[in-house]
Design an enzyme around this catalytic site. Structure first.
Site, PDB file in Angstrom:
ATOM      1  N   SER A  10       0.814  -1.218   0.000  1.00 44.66           N
ATOM      2  CA  SER A  10       0.000   0.000   0.000  1.00 44.66           C
ATOM      3  C   SER A  10       0.851   1.273   0.000  1.00 44.66           C
ATOM      4  O   SER A  10       1.492   1.581  -0.993  1.00 44.66           O
ATOM      5  CB  SER A  10      -0.957  -0.040   1.200  1.00 44.66           C
TER       6      SER A  10
ATOM      7  N   LYS B 116      -0.822  -4.132  -3.286  1.00 38.55           N
ATOM      8  CA  LYS B 116      -2.114  -3.563  -2.890  1.00 38.55           C
ATOM      9  C   LYS B 116      -2.189  -2.119  -3.373  1.00 38.55           C
ATOM     10  O   LYS B 116      -1.594  -1.234  -2.785  1.00 38.55           O
ATOM     11  CB  LYS B 116      -2.326  -3.613  -1.385  1.00 38.55           C
TER      12      LYS B 116
ATOM     13  N   ASP C   5       9.884   5.906 -10.180  1.00 35.99           N
ATOM     14  CA  ASP C   5       9.439   6.577 -11.402  1.00 35.99           C
ATOM     15  C   ASP C   5      10.151   7.909 -11.624  1.00 35.99           C
ATOM     16  O   ASP C   5      10.428   8.300 -12.761  1.00 35.99           O
ATOM     17  CB  ASP C   5       7.925   6.813 -11.358  1.00 35.99           C
TER      18      ASP C   5
END
Length: 439
Positions: free
Chosen positions: A299, A324, A310
């Protein structure tokens, strides 16, 4: 002629207007029919539900009240939506509020449903479950001889919590083990310390975040600022971190990234869509960064590691994360009851999703100890006869004063590093980054 032309055009205009009016009425009629059909379908479904409730209440072998039937119906409906949506009874809702405050009684593990099985996402560091040897990825087969088959997450949590000092037994299946393991654990008060900061040598800072409670950003920012003058690189350890508050995950990324998207969420309703971006005013450090993750990172941990990956702000090391990537909200239905409903999915800055995929590390490293081989026949300069003696700095004719031993609670020792291959790899990568950067 001119009049005739005008009349013709006028007639054409009226014809077009009538055609448009007819089309509009036709579409309105079709839409109205669809809406009426939808409403009729809803009423029919509700009538069927009411009829079944009435039949069960009247003919079931056991006497079941209408309240009990409705609760069972709500539980079944919510549990069948997805692995994270569920109905919170008065007891469940109360437990959720207690857990949010950061202190509760129990074992100290976060569980989820993975591939239909009740699975340990991660043990909380220092808790009874952690000390008993429970590991991320363990599948819980039984809780005190009660099978977890078709057991909801909240039901499992409710059973595992209990009076402090009492024992509970978990029967687990662990990868690499040939048969199930029975592990006895004594319940304790679970107080979550979410941030630990230590030093590695003189210029590397190790920051471990065990969960995302409401103080994570404040505590991490404080730790970084205290060592900012000497820190040349940071290891951010998110292993076995089951997640927590979204705003804290966003804030943690913002400490390291000064611009661009951090995470976005998209749901069925546009009102649930939201995007979170970094602000340069919140950025504290730009030193090289390595992020540690594993299968217990879920999560909020995946948002942090994925966003930093990224943005090419940090190198992610370890194992694939839990996967998740959905957003749950708690919606009260009474003062004492609520439902937890999945309303959206998370998306990382690149647009990729975490759900059921997780974050793949840049460098995959499995857990284990650092193995070193010593060649007993190797010779070094110090082994040679008449080798030059090392010159020692003198201070007023005496050897330089010895530095005091650092507090072991604030330092990662070589022994600790040697027992943790993932951490050793992260530190080695960070040292290379520091050298490359020319610090």
């Amino acid at each position: 002629m001119k009049n005739k032309k005008l009349i013709t055009l006028g007639f054409a205009s009226v014809t077009v207007a009538l055609a448009l009016l007819f089309s509009t009425n036709l579409f309105a009629s079709v839409a109205d029919k669809k809406e009426k059909s939808k409403e009729a379908s809803r009423l029919e479904a509700l009538a069927k539900f009411t009829k079944v409730i009435s039949i069960v209440e009247q003919y079931n072998v056991d006497n079941v009240t209408i309240e009990e039937l409705m609760n069972k119906a709500l539980e079944g409906m919510m549990n069948n939506l997805d692995a994270h949506s569920n109905y919170l009874t008065q007891k469940d809702y109360k437990n959720l509020k207690v857990q949010t405050n950061g202190e509760f009684g129990g074992l100290g593990i976060t569980v989820g449903v993975k591939d239909g099985a009740l699975t340990v996402i991660a043990p909380i560091e220092g808790t009874p479950a952690d000390k008993a040897g429970i590991k991320a990825g363990d599948i819980i087969l039984k809780i005190n001889e009660k099978s977890t088959l078709n057991m909801t997450i909240d039901e499992a949590v409710s059973i595992m919590r209990g009076k402090v000092g009492t024992k509970i037994e978990l029967t687990i299946v662990r990868e690499g083990e040939t048969k199930p393991l029975a592990i006895s654990i004594t319940r304790g008060i679970i107080t979550i310390e979410s941030v630990y900061a230590k030093s590695v040598g003189t210029d590397i800072q190790y920051i471990r975040v065990t969960s995302f409670d409401k103080k994570v950003v404040t505590d991490v920012a404080k730790a970084i600022k205290e060592k900012k003058a000497t820190t040349k690189g940071i290891v951010l350890d998110l292993r076995n971190n089951p997640g927590g508050l979204l705003d804290q995950a966003v804030g943690l990324v913002d400490i390291f990234v000064d611009s661009g998207d951090i995470v976005s969420q998209k749901g069925r309703n546009k009102a649930d869509d939201e995007s979170y971006s970094a602000k340069s005013s919140n950025t504290i450090t730009k030193v090289p960064l390595v992020v540690l993750v594993n299968g217990g990172s879920a999560s909020a941990s995946e948002i942090v590691s994925g966003a930093l990956q990224d943005h090419k702000r940090g190198i992610v090391v370890g194992q694939n994360t839990f996967g998740k990537g959905s957003v749950q909200v708690v919606l009260p239905i009474t003062d004492e009851e609520a439902i937890k409903l999945t309303v959206a999915r998370y998306y990382l800055p690149s647009g990729r999703t975490i759900q059921a995929v997780g974050v793949k590390p840049d460098i995959e490293v499995f857990p284990g100890e650092v193995k070193s081989t010593k060649n007993e026949f190797a010779l070094k300069e110090a082994d040679l006869k008449k080798h030059l003696v090392e010159e020692l700095e003198k201070v007023d004719g005496e050897q330089g004063a010895q530095l005091p031993e650092p507090d072991s609670k604030l330092v990662i020792s070589n022994e600790m590093i040697s027992k943790d291959l993932q951490l050793k790899t992260a530190i080695d990568i960070l040292k290379a980054l520091i050298i490359t950067k020319g610090e």
